[in-house]
Design an enzyme around this catalytic site. Structure first.
Site, mmCIF file in Angstrom:
data_model
loop_
_atom_site.group_PDB
_atom_site.id
_atom_site.type_symbol
_atom_site.label_atom_id
_atom_site.label_comp_id
_atom_site.label_asym_id
_atom_site.label_seq_id
_atom_site.Cartn_x
_atom_site.Cartn_y
_atom_site.Cartn_z
ATOM 1 N N CYS A 180 -23.543 -4.421 12.653
ATOM 2 C CA CYS A 180 -23.335 -5.477 13.654
ATOM 3 C C CYS A 180 -22.916 -4.932 15.016
ATOM 4 O O CYS A 180 -22.502 -5.708 15.877
ATOM 5 C CB CYS A 180 -22.287 -6.469 13.152
ATOM 6 S SG CYS A 180 -22.843 -7.468 11.764
ATOM 7 N N ASP A 181 -22.984 -3.635 15.202
ATOM 8 C CA ASP A 181 -22.609 -3.014 16.472
ATOM 9 C C ASP A 181 -23.822 -2.951 17.388
ATOM 10 O O ASP A 181 -24.884 -2.456 16.993
ATOM 11 C CB ASP A 181 -22.066 -1.604 16.205
ATOM 12 C CG ASP A 181 -21.385 -1.009 17.426
ATOM 13 O OD1 ASP A 181 -22.055 -0.929 18.471
ATOM 14 O OD2 ASP A 181 -20.211 -0.626 17.335
#
Length: 363
Positions: free
Chosen positions: A305-306
């Protein structure tokens, strides 16, 4: 547990790479940079082949000890180390350390008395693909005083070390370091070891100077500046294990992003082991089962999710790629498992070891 990425290391290729290095520089001791791939089967194989080991932390000291490697074969080559870490390594049998400051030298003298030391110098080298910048090393002009102080402190001033930068594409870089070392050897009696470091490049998606080319450049410089050859050390990591590894992963999703571009998401990214794609320094070769189909550029991203977990902003991939398609990443044996983390709860990269009996040994 669903299928997840894994790395395959062909130990026969590791053997072949060591043989090639020895063929290119037969007089040099190979001191393997453990950080490249610290897996126990790799360490045990290299020990059986007569290699020594460059360790960068007490954790790597422990890994070598667990693999049955004696401390006498290790050099604590990271100039940055706490006094307690020096003392720990000394208890484990390490008797050779690298330094680049007076404070680092004093810490070695206090916590590893009588040890051999190499002073790391930092001449101005051509920029490598992943350069060290100004993080390590002293000015060559300062090395004479530091090595002289080493003897005064009861240590054995043994030699000079340098590193031309990881994935160095200019073979002439080694000549610069060897030339600078000559002046230091002339000024400090008793020096015996010249450590020319690592940096030998691996071919990813482009051609690079081969081991033989780099070996010839080093040999030529040694012949010019060191008529009486010292104990020469090379510290390869990538050149030993890089080409031995194939990373198997798969496509998770393909979509058109809000930028209007095609995005291909893999189930491995920068945090799973592909950290060297930062700034696209290393461009791995990605292979798919659809490589004969029409291709177009895609953004290649990892699964976390980065927002920074993007491998390549522009990479040609088949237009027919679909979720679930397998992808293989070549020459991924170095600096992949070393960097792998469990960020976002994704499992760390696992490794399987094979030994392809028909691998060709060169050198």
């Amino acid at each position: 547990m669903p299928g997840r990425p894994y790395l395959t290391i062909d130990l026969a290729t590791v053997r072949s790479n060591v043989a090639e290095l020895r063929g290119a520089l037969p007089a040099a001791e190979i001191r393997y940079a453990v950080k490249a791939n610290p897996a126990e089967p790799v360490l045990r194989l290299l020990a059986s082949l007569g290699c020594a080991f460059d360790v960068a932390s007490v954790g790597e000291v422990d890994l070598c000890v667990a693999a049955g490697i004696d401390g006498a074969l290790m050099t604590f080559g990271n100039p940055l180390k706490k006094p307690a870490e020096i003392a720990y390594a000394f208890v484990r049998g390490v008797r050779r350390f690298t330094f680049d400051t007076a404070a680092g030298l004093a810490a070695i003298a206090e916590n590893a008395p009588g040890s051999r030391v190499e002073c790391r110098i930092a001449p101005t080298f051509p920029s490598s693909v992943t350069p060290f910048g100004h993080k390590f090393g002293c000015l060559p002009a300062d090395a004479v005083g530091l090595l002289t102080d080493a003897s005064r402190l009861g240590l054995r001033a043994d030699g000079v070390a340098f590193h031309v930068g990881s994935q160095q594409l200019d073979p002439n870089a080694w000549e610069i370091g060897i030339r600078c070392a000559r002046d230091i050897f002339d000024a400090v009696p008793g020096l015996a070891t010249l450590n020319v470091g690592g940096g030998i490049p691996v071919a990813y998606d482009t051609r690079v100077p081969g081991v033989g080319v780099v070996g010839d450049a080093i040999a030529d410089a040694l012949g010019q500046y060191f008529p009486a050859l010292p104990h020469v050390v090379i510290e390869p990591g990538r050149a030993v294990v890089g080409s031995a590894g194939t990373l198997s992963c798969e496509v998770v999703s393909v979509r058109t992003g809000t930028d209007g571009r095609r995005w291909v998401y893999l189930d491995i990214g920068r945090y799973g082991g592909l950290a060297e794609t930062e700034n696209e320094y290393i461009r791995y070769r990605l292979r798919t089962g659809r490589d004969g189909d029409p291709v177009d550029d895609a953004v290649v991203a990892g699964p976390t999710c980065d927002g920074d977990d993007v491998l390549y902003r522009q990479y040609p991939l088949p237009l027919t790629l679909r979720p679930g398609d397998p992808v293989e990443i070549d020459s991924a044996g170095a600096y992949t498992t070393s960097y792998s983390s469990s960020f976002n709860g994704f499992a760390c990269l696992t490794t399987e070891f094979v030994e392809v009996t028909d691998a060709v040994t060169t050198g």
